[in-house]
Write a protein that holds these residues in place. Structure first.
Motif, mmCIF file in Angstrom:
data_model
loop_
_atom_site.group_PDB
_atom_site.id
_atom_site.type_symbol
_atom_site.label_atom_id
_atom_site.label_comp_id
_atom_site.label_asym_id
_atom_site.label_seq_id
_atom_site.Cartn_x
_atom_site.Cartn_y
_atom_site.Cartn_z
ATOM 1 N N GLN A 1 -33.484 -75.784 -20.096
ATOM 2 C CA GLN A 1 -33.328 -74.814 -19.024
ATOM 3 C C GLN A 1 -33.546 -75.482 -17.682
ATOM 4 N N VAL A 2 -33.038 -74.843 -16.659
ATOM 5 C CA VAL A 2 -33.153 -75.364 -15.299
ATOM 6 C C VAL A 2 -34.041 -74.438 -14.491
ATOM 7 N N GLN A 3 -34.878 -75.002 -13.674
ATOM 8 C CA GLN A 3 -35.665 -74.181 -12.757
ATOM 9 C C GLN A 3 -35.733 -74.827 -11.391
ATOM 10 N N LEU A 4 -35.838 -73.958 -10.368
ATOM 11 C CA LEU A 4 -36.025 -74.387 -8.990
ATOM 12 C C LEU A 4 -37.384 -73.872 -8.535
ATOM 13 N N VAL A 5 -38.161 -74.740 -7.934
ATOM 14 C CA VAL A 5 -39.489 -74.382 -7.473
ATOM 15 C C VAL A 5 -39.595 -74.700 -5.989
ATOM 16 N N GLU A 6 -39.887 -73.651 -5.201
ATOM 17 C CA GLU A 6 -40.054 -73.827 -3.760
ATOM 18 C C GLU A 6 -41.527 -74.030 -3.429
ATOM 19 N N SER A 7 -41.763 -74.695 -2.317
ATOM 20 C CA SER A 7 -43.122 -74.866 -1.810
ATOM 21 C C SER A 7 -43.055 -75.032 -0.294
ATOM 22 N N GLY B 1 -44.386 -72.776 16.156
ATOM 23 C CA GLY B 1 -44.869 -73.743 15.187
ATOM 24 C C GLY B 1 -43.779 -74.226 14.244
ATOM 25 N N SER B 2 -44.186 -75.055 13.300
ATOM 26 C CA SER B 2 -43.250 -75.668 12.352
ATOM 27 C C SER B 2 -43.750 -75.530 10.921
ATOM 28 N N LEU B 3 -42.799 -75.468 10.018
ATOM 29 C CA LEU B 3 -43.077 -75.516 8.586
ATOM 30 C C LEU B 3 -41.982 -76.332 7.913
ATOM 31 N N ARG B 4 -42.332 -76.916 6.793
ATOM 32 C CA ARG B 4 -41.343 -77.663 6.013
ATOM 33 C C ARG B 4 -41.320 -77.115 4.599
ATOM 34 N N LEU B 5 -40.207 -76.538 4.222
ATOM 35 C CA LEU B 5 -40.035 -76.009 2.872
ATOM 36 C C LEU B 5 -39.391 -77.059 1.985
ATOM 37 N N SER B 6 -39.832 -77.086 0.755
ATOM 38 C CA SER B 6 -39.259 -78.007 -0.221
ATOM 39 C C SER B 6 -38.814 -77.237 -1.449
ATOM 40 N N CYS B 7 -37.801 -77.766 -2.102
ATOM 41 C CA CYS B 7 -37.288 -77.163 -3.329
ATOM 42 C C CYS B 7 -36.979 -78.273 -4.302
ATOM 43 N N ALA B 8 -37.539 -78.171 -5.491
ATOM 44 C CA ALA B 8 -37.322 -79.182 -6.513
ATOM 45 C C ALA B 8 -36.643 -78.542 -7.716
ATOM 46 N N ALA B 9 -35.536 -79.129 -8.116
ATOM 47 C CA ALA B 9 -34.811 -78.658 -9.298
ATOM 48 C C ALA B 9 -35.166 -79.560 -10.470
ATOM 49 N N SER B 10 -35.416 -78.940 -11.602
ATOM 50 C CA SER B 10 -35.779 -79.723 -12.776
ATOM 51 C C SER B 10 -35.205 -79.089 -14.029
ATOM 52 N N GLY B 11 -35.189 -79.885 -15.086
ATOM 53 C CA GLY B 11 -34.694 -79.368 -16.356
ATOM 54 C C GLY B 11 -33.438 -80.084 -16.796
ATOM 55 N N CYS C 1 -28.340 -71.280 -9.560
ATOM 56 C CA CYS C 1 -29.716 -71.165 -10.024
ATOM 57 C C CYS C 1 -30.589 -70.863 -8.801
ATOM 58 N N TRP C 2 -31.568 -69.984 -8.947
ATOM 59 C CA TRP C 2 -32.405 -69.544 -7.837
ATOM 60 C C TRP C 2 -33.876 -69.809 -8.119
ATOM 61 N N GLY C 3 -34.604 -70.085 -7.045
ATOM 62 C CA GLY C 3 -36.039 -70.180 -7.147
ATOM 63 C C GLY C 3 -36.686 -68.820 -6.991
ATOM 64 N N GLN C 4 -38.005 -68.800 -7.089
ATOM 65 C CA GLN C 4 -38.766 -67.551 -7.020
ATOM 66 C C GLN C 4 -39.003 -67.094 -5.591
ATOM 67 N N GLY C 5 -38.859 -67.991 -4.658
ATOM 68 C CA GLY C 5 -39.058 -67.650 -3.255
ATOM 69 C C GLY C 5 -40.431 -68.058 -2.746
ATOM 70 N N THR C 6 -40.483 -68.318 -1.447
ATOM 71 C CA THR C 6 -41.749 -68.639 -0.791
ATOM 72 C C THR C 6 -41.814 -67.888 0.536
ATOM 73 N N GLN C 7 -42.979 -67.316 0.814
ATOM 74 C CA GLN C 7 -43.122 -66.471 1.990
ATOM 75 C C GLN C 7 -43.359 -67.301 3.242
ATOM 76 N N VAL C 8 -42.641 -66.960 4.292
ATOM 77 C CA VAL C 8 -42.864 -67.539 5.618
ATOM 78 C C VAL C 8 -43.194 -66.399 6.565
ATOM 79 N N ALA C 9 -44.320 -66.511 7.240
ATOM 80 C CA ALA C 9 -44.752 -65.486 8.191
ATOM 81 C C ALA C 9 -45.005 -66.131 9.543
ATOM 82 N N VAL C 10 -44.365 -65.592 10.567
ATOM 83 C CA VAL C 10 -44.509 -66.127 11.919
ATOM 84 C C VAL C 10 -45.048 -65.009 12.811
ATOM 85 N N SER C 11 -46.250 -65.176 13.268
ATOM 86 C CA SER C 11 -46.859 -64.155 14.122
ATOM 87 C C SER C 11 -47.999 -64.773 14.907
ATOM 88 N N SER C 12 -48.373 -64.083 15.967
ATOM 89 C CA SER C 12 -49.501 -64.535 16.760
ATOM 90 C C SER C 12 -50.746 -63.735 16.430
#
Length: 121
Positions: free
Chosen positions: A1-7, A16-26, A110-121
């Motif tokens: 099986q194949v899975q995608l995992v976000e972080s 500000g800044s954020l860096r999202l990563s996604c790794a496909a495996s399987g 194929c889709w990952g589960q998602g990762t939350q990004v929140a931008v607020s002061s």
């Protein structure tokens, strides 16, 4: 099986800044395009950026000049560097990949589960 995992999601202040990563495996034979989508509460899921196997990128107008998408084909990963974040960027970010597995007869998304990004002061 194949899975995608976000972080890489989290909370950040405007600007500000954020860096999202996604790794496909399987059981992956090859990956065509990879992409990031986002979905804010009560809204549809929209394309943020995509990248072909050859590295050609495409961005939503709302993120052009602020986000940069890259991929490492040797590791089946993609990274979304997000700079100068705005409150409107708040959403769940999903990674997707159009890929072939060793057992599939055609490519599929194929889709990952998602990762939350929140931008607020």
């Amino acid at each position: 099986q194949v899975q995608l995992v976000e972080s890489g999601g989290g909370w950040v202040q405007p600007g500000g800044s954020l860096r999202l990563s996604c790794a496909a495996s399987g059981n992956i034979r090859s990956i065509n395009a990879m992409a990031w989508y986002r979905q804010a509460p009560g809204k549809q899921r929209d394309l943020v950026a995509s990248i072909t196997g050859g590295g050609r990128t495409n961005y939503a107008d709302s993120v052009k000049g602020r986000f940069t998408l890259s991929r490492d084909n040797t590791k089946n990963t993609t990274h979304l560097q997000m700079n100068n974040l705005e409150p409107n960027d708040t959403a769940v970010y999903y990674c997707s990949a159009d890929l072939w597995s060793y057992t599939s007869r055609r490519s599929y998304d194929c889709w990952g589960q998602g990762t939350q990004v929140a931008v607020s002061s």
